[in-house]
Design a protein around this motif. Structure first.
Motif, short mmCIF file in Angstrom:
data_model
loop_
_atom_site.label_atom_id
_atom_site.label_comp_id
_atom_site.label_asym_id
_atom_site.label_seq_id
_atom_site.Cartn_x
_atom_site.Cartn_y
_atom_site.Cartn_z
N UNK A 64 3.21 17.36 -12.97
CA UNK A 64 3.41 16.21 -13.89
C UNK A 64 2.11 15.89 -14.61
N UNK A 65 1.00 15.88 -13.86
CA UNK A 65 -0.31 15.58 -14.45
C UNK A 65 -0.70 16.65 -15.47
N UNK A 66 -0.40 17.91 -15.15
CA UNK A 66 -0.72 19.02 -16.06
C UNK A 66 0.08 18.91 -17.36
N UNK A 67 1.35 18.54 -17.26
CA UNK A 67 2.20 18.37 -18.45
C UNK A 67 1.67 17.23 -19.32
N UNK A 68 1.23 16.16 -18.68
CA UNK A 68 0.67 15.01 -19.40
C UNK A 68 -0.63 15.38 -20.11
N UNK A 117 0.82 -1.21 0.00
CA UNK A 117 0.00 0.00 0.00
C UNK A 117 0.86 1.27 0.00
N UNK A 118 1.94 1.25 0.78
CA UNK A 118 2.83 2.43 0.86
C UNK A 118 3.47 2.73 -0.49
N UNK A 119 3.93 1.67 -1.17
CA UNK A 119 4.55 1.83 -2.50
C UNK A 119 3.53 2.35 -3.50
N UNK A 120 2.30 1.85 -3.39
CA UNK A 120 1.22 2.29 -4.30
C UNK A 120 0.95 3.79 -4.14
N UNK A 121 0.89 4.26 -2.90
CA UNK A 121 0.61 5.68 -2.63
C UNK A 121 1.75 6.56 -3.16
N UNK A 122 3.00 6.09 -2.99
CA UNK A 122 4.16 6.86 -3.49
C UNK A 122 4.13 6.98 -5.01
N UNK A 123 3.82 5.88 -5.69
CA UNK A 123 3.82 5.89 -7.16
C UNK A 123 2.64 6.69 -7.71
N UNK A 124 1.52 6.63 -7.02
CA UNK A 124 0.36 7.44 -7.43
C UNK A 124 0.67 8.93 -7.28
N UNK A 125 1.36 9.28 -6.18
CA UNK A 125 1.77 10.68 -5.97
C UNK A 125 2.78 11.12 -7.02
N UNK A 126 3.62 10.19 -7.47
CA UNK A 126 4.60 10.49 -8.53
C UNK A 126 3.90 10.83 -9.84
N UNK A 127 2.76 10.20 -10.07
CA UNK A 127 1.97 10.48 -11.27
C UNK A 127 1.39 11.90 -11.24
N UNK A 128 1.03 12.36 -10.04
CA UNK A 128 0.51 13.73 -9.89
C UNK A 128 1.62 14.77 -9.97
N UNK A 129 2.75 14.47 -9.34
CA UNK A 129 3.88 15.41 -9.35
C UNK A 129 3.70 16.50 -8.31
#
Length: 384
Positions: free
Chosen positions: A174-178, A157-169
């Motif tokens: 990051x999400x706005x650039x995408x 769960x912790x890894x999932x939250x970190x990677x999801x936050x990485x997608x947002x930036x």
């Protein structure tokens, strides 16, 4: 003369080499056909009208989806707008707050068979926290949607939250650039990522999201998309392969193999078997205990037990006495007496006090006053 076999006759590649070449050709990566297709600039698919299907639909179709409790207030507020938007396509919409579900059904007036699919996507997006202003765009012909499930891609769960936050930036950069590169609206909510936009953009969004959950940073894909965007502007490069322009990133942080806590070291090989361990009888024979009588053996055992007990009692007593041992005191340093060598001159102090009393607070000394008076007289004489 014997005929020379074909394999040995020429300097060309042998049968094994040919097979390898064939396998290499087969193993080449398959290119998606949709990428090879090109659409002329300015071309648009004609809209589906009643003239294309004047008789309407034969059967009634319906779709329903559940929504979470926190979306109830928002859906209740914007539901009249949803009904109005779907009413233009002759599709009925119903909101059930008791069950927590949304239902869309076709009517007798519905002529577009794909309208119910778009209505289904609309209620799915609304359930996934997409605002109505963006979700209503799904009813357009050139807009599609994709709901990517990311909850089961990572175990921890912790890894999932970190990677999801990485997608947002940071601050959603990051999400706005995408969004700008793919022309899609992206909404990250819970265990899903909802994307809304053109088909080509949705394909790129899905790839970036899945790569991010596989621990590939989205910045690499964003960089590739930026290069592709610039290459697409050149009409000559449209028909060529872009692989030479695209960056190739390599993984630098290789996972180290976990070493075991207990390392089993191999002993040197010897042809001789290991020595046989001594039995209890052998040990007693070596110490001479074997020849003692039972009474003597018993007495010896009791003596050993008493000796052990005495040692334990002695150790316990020492630990108890530690609390009563006083700590070592620091040696007392002798303070030096204040030296009375310098005698205070009382007469000089008295003179200073008298001089201070004569002076007025803030007044100038006598010498300075005389100088000022002389300067003033000189000025007066010059004026006359």
């Amino acid at each position: 003369m014997a005929a020379v076999p074909e394999e040995e006759a020429g300097p060309g590649p042998g049968p094994k080499r040919r097979e390898k070449q064939k396998n290499k050709k087969k193993a080449a990566p398959e290119v998606d056909e949709s990428e090879l297709l090109t659409v002329p600039d300015g071309w648009k698919e004609p809209a589906f009208t009643r003239e294309d299907n004047p008789k309407g639909l034969l059967e009634e179709s319906s779709f329903a989806t559940l929504f979470p409790k926190y979306r109830e207030a928002y859906l209740k507020e914007c539901w009249p707008l949803v009904q109005k938007a779907l009413g233009e396509h002759y599709v009925n919409a119903a909101l059930d707050l008791i069950e927590g579900s949304m239902t869309v059904t076709t009517t007798k007036k519905t002529f577009d068979p794909y309208a119910i699919i778009r209505a289904r996507d609309l209620i799915k997006l609304l359930a996934r926290s997409v605002p109505f202003e963006q979700a209503v765009r799904i009813l357009q012909d050139d807009v599609a949607c994709d709901i990517i499930k990311i909850g089961s891609l990572v175990r921890k769960r912790e890894t999932f939250i970190k990677r999801r936050a990485r997608l947002l930036g940071p601050k959603g950069s990051t999400l706005k650039a995408l969004e700008l590169l793919t022309n899609c609206y992206i909404m990250v909510q819970g265990n899903t990522v909802s994307a809304l936009g053109p088909f080509s953009g949705l394909k790129e969004v899905r790839k970036v999201v899945l790569d991010t959950m596989k621990n590939i940073h989205p910045i690499y894909n964003i960089k590739t998309l930026m290069i592709k965007r610039e290459l697409a502007k050149d009409p000559e490069l449209r028909t060529q392969s872009w692989e030479r322009f695209l960056p190739k990133f390599k993984r630098k942080n290789l996972k180290k193999r976990k070493e075991p806590k207990k390392k089993n070291t191999k002993k040197e090989y010897t042809p001789f078997p290991p020595p046989q361990p001594e039995s209890q009888v052998d040990k007693e024979l070596a110490s001479g205990e074997y020849f003692l009588k039972e009474r003597q053996k018993k007495r010896k055992r009791m003596e050993e037990i008493k000796a052990k007990q005495a040692d334990a009692v002695k150790r316990r007593q020492e630990e108890r006495n530690k609390a009563f041992i006083p700590p070592k005191e620091k040696p007392v340093m002798k303070t030096k007496k204040a030296s009375t060598e310098k005698k205070i001159d009382i007469e000089t102090i008295k003179e200073k006090v008298k001089n201070a009393k004569k002076k007025k607070l803030g007044a100038l000394p006598e010498e300075e006053v005389k100088l000022k008076m002389a300067a003033d007289e000189k000025k007066r004489k010059k004026k006359k």
